[in-house]
Design a protein around this motif. Structure first.
Motif, PDB file in Angstrom:
ATOM      1  N   MET A  66       0.828  -1.208   0.000  1.00 24.52           N
ATOM      2  CA  MET A  66       0.000   0.000   0.000  1.00 24.52           C
ATOM      3  C   MET A  66       0.862   1.256   0.000  1.00 24.52           C
ATOM      4  O   MET A  66       0.561   2.222  -0.707  1.00 24.52           O
ATOM      5  N   LEU A  67       1.930   1.248   0.784  1.00 25.06           N
ATOM      6  CA  LEU A  67       2.826   2.399   0.822  1.00 25.06           C
ATOM      7  C   LEU A  67       3.541   2.590  -0.518  1.00 25.06           C
ATOM      8  O   LEU A  67       3.779   3.728  -0.942  1.00 25.06           O
ATOM      9  N   CYS A  68       3.872   1.499  -1.182  1.00 20.23           N
ATOM     10  CA  CYS A  68       4.477   1.597  -2.520  1.00 20.23           C
ATOM     11  C   CYS A  68       3.507   2.250  -3.497  1.00 20.23           C
ATOM     12  O   CYS A  68       3.910   3.081  -4.333  1.00 20.23           O
ATOM     13  N   ALA A  69       2.243   1.900  -3.414  1.00 16.92           N
ATOM     14  CA  ALA A  69       1.231   2.504  -4.283  1.00 16.92           C
ATOM     15  C   ALA A  69       1.121   4.007  -3.994  1.00 16.92           C
ATOM     16  O   ALA A  69       1.030   4.826  -4.911  1.00 16.92           O
ATOM     17  N   TRP A  70       1.164   4.359  -2.709  1.00 13.19           N
ATOM     18  CA  TRP A  70       1.118   5.771  -2.313  1.00 13.19           C
ATOM     19  C   TRP A  70       2.343   6.509  -2.856  1.00 13.19           C
ATOM     20  O   TRP A  70       2.239   7.594  -3.413  1.00 13.19           O
ATOM     21  N   ARG A  71       3.513   5.905  -2.691  1.00 12.80           N
ATOM     22  CA  ARG A  71       4.741   6.525  -3.180  1.00 12.80           C
ATOM     23  C   ARG A  71       4.679   6.729  -4.690  1.00 12.80           C
ATOM     24  O   ARG A  71       5.150   7.747  -5.218  1.00 12.80           O
ATOM     25  N   GLU A  72       4.108   5.770  -5.400  1.00 15.02           N
ATOM     26  CA  GLU A  72       3.978   5.894  -6.855  1.00 15.02           C
ATOM     27  C   GLU A  72       3.151   7.128  -7.212  1.00 15.02           C
ATOM     28  O   GLU A  72       3.526   7.900  -8.096  1.00 15.02           O
ATOM     29  N   GLN A  73       2.041   7.321  -6.523  1.00 12.78           N
ATOM     30  CA  GLN A  73       1.191   8.488  -6.801  1.00 12.78           C
ATOM     31  C   GLN A  73       1.899   9.778  -6.408  1.00 12.78           C
ATOM     32  O   GLN A  73       1.824  10.787  -7.122  1.00 12.78           O
ATOM     33  N   SER A  74       2.610   9.756  -5.286  1.00 12.15           N
ATOM     34  CA  SER A  74       3.357  10.930  -4.838  1.00 12.15           C
ATOM     35  C   SER A  74       4.441  11.299  -5.847  1.00 12.15           C
ATOM     36  O   SER A  74       4.650  12.481  -6.153  1.00 12.15           O
ATOM     37  N   ALA A  75       5.126  10.300  -6.382  1.00  9.18           N
ATOM     38  CA  ALA A  75       6.161  10.542  -7.397  1.00  9.18           C
ATOM     39  C   ALA A  75       5.558  11.132  -8.665  1.00  9.18           C
ATOM     40  O   ALA A  75       6.156  12.019  -9.296  1.00  9.18           O
ATOM     41  N   ALA A 115       6.550  14.703 -10.257  1.00  7.37           N
ATOM     42  CA  ALA A 115       7.032  14.775 -11.645  1.00  7.37           C
ATOM     43  C   ALA A 115       6.091  15.562 -12.550  1.00  7.37           C
ATOM     44  O   ALA A 115       6.389  15.755 -13.731  1.00  7.37           O
ATOM     45  N   GLY A 116       4.949  15.999 -12.012  1.00  2.00           N
ATOM     46  CA  GLY A 116       3.992  16.743 -12.820  1.00  2.00           C
ATOM     47  C   GLY A 116       3.140  15.871 -13.724  1.00  2.00           C
ATOM     48  O   GLY A 116       2.479  16.373 -14.625  1.00  2.00           O
ATOM     49  N   GLU A 117       3.151  14.558 -13.486  1.00  2.99           N
ATOM     50  CA  GLU A 117       2.363  13.642 -14.323  1.00  2.99           C
ATOM     51  C   GLU A 117       0.885  13.668 -13.955  1.00  2.99           C
ATOM     52  O   GLU A 117       0.043  13.311 -14.779  1.00  2.99           O
ATOM     53  N   ILE A 118       0.571  14.050 -12.723  1.00  6.41           N
ATOM     54  CA  ILE A 118      -0.812  14.191 -12.284  1.00  6.41           C
ATOM     55  C   ILE A 118      -0.946  15.507 -11.532  1.00  6.41           C
ATOM     56  O   ILE A 118       0.046  16.072 -11.054  1.00  6.41           O
ATOM     57  N   THR A 119      -2.169  15.992 -11.429  1.00  4.06           N
ATOM     58  CA  THR A 119      -2.414  17.247 -10.714  1.00  4.06           C
ATOM     59  C   THR A 119      -2.596  16.968  -9.225  1.00  4.06           C
ATOM     60  O   THR A 119      -2.802  15.811  -8.815  1.00  4.06           O
TER      61      THR A 119
END
Length: 175
Positions: free
Chosen positions: A116-125, A129-133
């Motif tokens: 779950m934390l890896c999934a969170w880190r992915e979204q945070s990254a 990186a400006g890939e999501i708002t």
């Protein structure tokens, strides 16, 4: 973790039975285990004075038993301690920075938290990186796990279907 789970955790950590802890708290021997079971299952919630007595007998802070209050620094710390106990969260230091990490070898719960934390880190990254708002990121966090695409959610077949498949395999073996 609810107060009942915390009581059970510290009671078993101290090697006490429900009856023994109940008697130390002053409950009659006949009903001491029943009373403690009610608190541990959540059927009853101990009042503040009983929680304080349990904490004293279990040699812990009353905040360690209480449902965590993350609106205070002490409550937040006890929440982190609970995460250490239950999910293998560890505090470490790396390059002079304090870091929290999950010991994935502490068990199934720790491994799940790590995913779950890896999934969170992915979204945070992606946000960094400006890939999501920020709006996309917040939607992901506040509606988790609905928008989590890293998890594979498989539907478990019904018992009826499972029985039918096993019967078919058995017929094939008998031929």
């Amino acid at each position: 973790m609810a107060i009942g789970e915390r009581i059970r955790f510290f009671r078993t950590m101290r090697g006490m039975t429900q009856k023994y802890l109940g008697m130390l708290l002053g409950f009659p021997e006949k009903s001491a285990d029943v009373r403690l079971a009610q608190y541990e299952t959540g059927a009853r919630t101990p009042k503040a004075n009983l929680t304080a007595s349990m904490a004293r007998v279990l040699d812990v802070s009353p905040q360690a038993l209480a449902v965590p209050d993350i609106d205070s620094y002490t409550g937040l710390m006890h929440t982190l301690f609970t995460l250490e106990d239950r999910y293998g969260l560890k505090v470490t230091e790396r390059d002079g920075e304090i870091c929290l990490r999950v010991d994935v070898f502490q068990g199934k719960d720790a491994a799940e938290l790590h995913k779950m934390l890896c999934a969170w880190r992915e979204q945070s990254a992606k946000l960094e990186a400006g890939e999501i708002t920020r709006e996309d990121y917040d939607r992901w966090r506040y509606r988790y796990p609905e928008f989590d695409t890293t998890q594979i959610w498989a539907k478990v077949p019904s018992q009826e279907l499972s029985d039918m498949l096993l019967a078919g395999l058995k017929e094939e073996q008998d031929k």
